[in-house]
Design an enzyme around this catalytic site. Structure first.
Site, short mmCIF file in Angstrom:
data_model
loop_
_atom_site.label_atom_id
_atom_site.label_comp_id
_atom_site.label_asym_id
_atom_site.label_seq_id
_atom_site.Cartn_x
_atom_site.Cartn_y
_atom_site.Cartn_z
CG ASP A 13 5.58 -24.57 -17.30
OD1 ASP A 13 6.35 -25.27 -16.61
OD2 ASP A 13 5.45 -23.34 -17.13
CG HIS A 44 7.58 -28.10 -14.61
ND1 HIS A 44 7.11 -26.88 -14.16
CD2 HIS A 44 7.21 -29.01 -13.67
CE1 HIS A 44 6.49 -27.05 -13.00
NE2 HIS A 44 6.53 -28.32 -12.68
CG PHE A 121 -4.07 -21.05 -14.18
CD1 PHE A 121 -4.90 -21.09 -15.29
CD2 PHE A 121 -4.45 -21.73 -13.04
CE1 PHE A 121 -6.09 -21.81 -15.25
CE2 PHE A 121 -5.64 -22.45 -12.99
CZ PHE A 121 -6.46 -22.48 -14.10
N GLY A 122 -0.24 -19.38 -15.90
CA GLY A 122 0.79 -18.36 -15.90
C GLY A 122 0.27 -17.10 -15.22
CG ASP A 154 8.04 -22.87 -12.79
OD1 ASP A 154 7.74 -21.76 -13.28
OD2 ASP A 154 7.71 -23.96 -13.31
N GLY A 155 7.61 -19.69 -10.90
CA GLY A 155 6.34 -19.05 -10.57
C GLY A 155 6.52 -17.64 -10.02
ZN ZN Z 1 7.32 -24.87 -14.97
#
Ligand code: ZN
Length: 198
Positions: A13, A44, A121-122, A154-155
Site C-alpha cells: 500500500d 496499490h 488506514f489499516g 482490499d480492506g
Molecule cells: Zn491496498
C-alpha cells in the site's frame, strides 16, 4: 515470513498523504522489497498523479500496478502505460465509486481492486455493501466477455468473512490485520485458502 506462511502475493500500500491522509512508502522501498521477494509484488497506488509516478514503480519491480479511478482524469492513459511496460494493470474503486466507470477500459486492464474500506488506514471493518458490488462487477465482466480480469478485494478481510467475499466472485484477497494481528499467521492463511477453495 509472509512467503513462509503461504502468501501468494505481497500487496504493498503506497500512500502519499494527499490522495489519502497517511504517508507510507515509495519506489525506493518497493525496489528493496523486490530484491528479496520471491513472490510477485502487487503495488496499490493510493496517490495523486499516478500518471507521473507509475514509471518509478514499474522500474522498482511491481508485477501488478494498480491506480485509483478517483486519483486521475487520465485512467485510460496510465493503464495503457502500465500495460505497455509488460506488467499487469489494475484500477481500484473507492467504496462510493460505481463500477460503471470501468465500462470503457475493460480492454486495457487485468485487475479491478474493490476497496471494501475507505483507503488510508489499516484495521478498518469490511463495508457490507462491498459484497453486492463484487457480485455486480462479476456479472458485468461476464456480460462483456472480460471474465479474465481478476477481482481483488482490499480492506477488512478476515477469516470470518473471506468465504462470503469469495462466493461473491473475488479472486485475490488482501488481508492486513486478518493475518498480522493473529497468533499464527501460517495457520490463518492455510485456513483462508481452504475456505476459498470450498
Ligand atoms: Zn491496498
Amino acid at each position: 515470513m509472509l512467503e513462509e506462511c503461504g502468501a501468494d502475493l505481497l500487496h504493498i500500500d503506497v500512500m502519499d498523504g494527499h490522495f489519502v491522509p497517511n504517508i507510507t512508502i515509495g519506489p525506493v522501498v518497493v525496489e528493496a522489497i523486490k530484491e528479496v521477494a520471491t513472490i510477485p509484488l502487487d503495488v496499490h497506488l493510493m496517490i495523486s498523479d499516478p500518471d507521473y509516478y507509475a514509471e518509478s514503480f514499474i522500474n522498482a519491480g511491481a508485477d501488478y500496478l494498480t491506480v485509483h479511478a478517483e486519483s486521475t482524469p487520465h485512467v485510460h492513459r496510465v493503464v495503457q502505460k502500465i500495460k505497455a511496460a509488460g506488467i499487469k494493470a489494475g484500477v481500484s474503486l473507492n467504496p462510493h465509486t460505481p463500477i460503471s466507470i470501468l465500462e470503457n477500459i475493460l480492454d486495457n486492464i487485468d485487475l479491478v481492486l474493490i476497496m471494501s474500506v475507505n483507503p488510508g488506514f489499516g484495521g478498518q471493518s469490511f463495508i457490507p455493501h462491498s459484497l453486492e458490488k463484487i457480485r455486480q462487477l462479476k456479472k458485468m465482466l461476464i456480460k462483456n466477455g472480460a471474465n479474465h480480469i481478476e477481482i481483488e478485494v482490499d480492506g477488512g478481510i478476515k477469516l470470518e468473512n473471506i468465504k462470503a467475499v469469495s462466493d461473491a466472485g473475488c479472486d485475490i484477497f488482501v488481508s492486513g490485520s486478518g493475518i498480522f494481528k493473529v497468533e499464527n499467521s501460517q495457520e490463518i492463511i492455510k485456513k483462508m485458502k481452504t475456505l476459498i477453495s470450498e
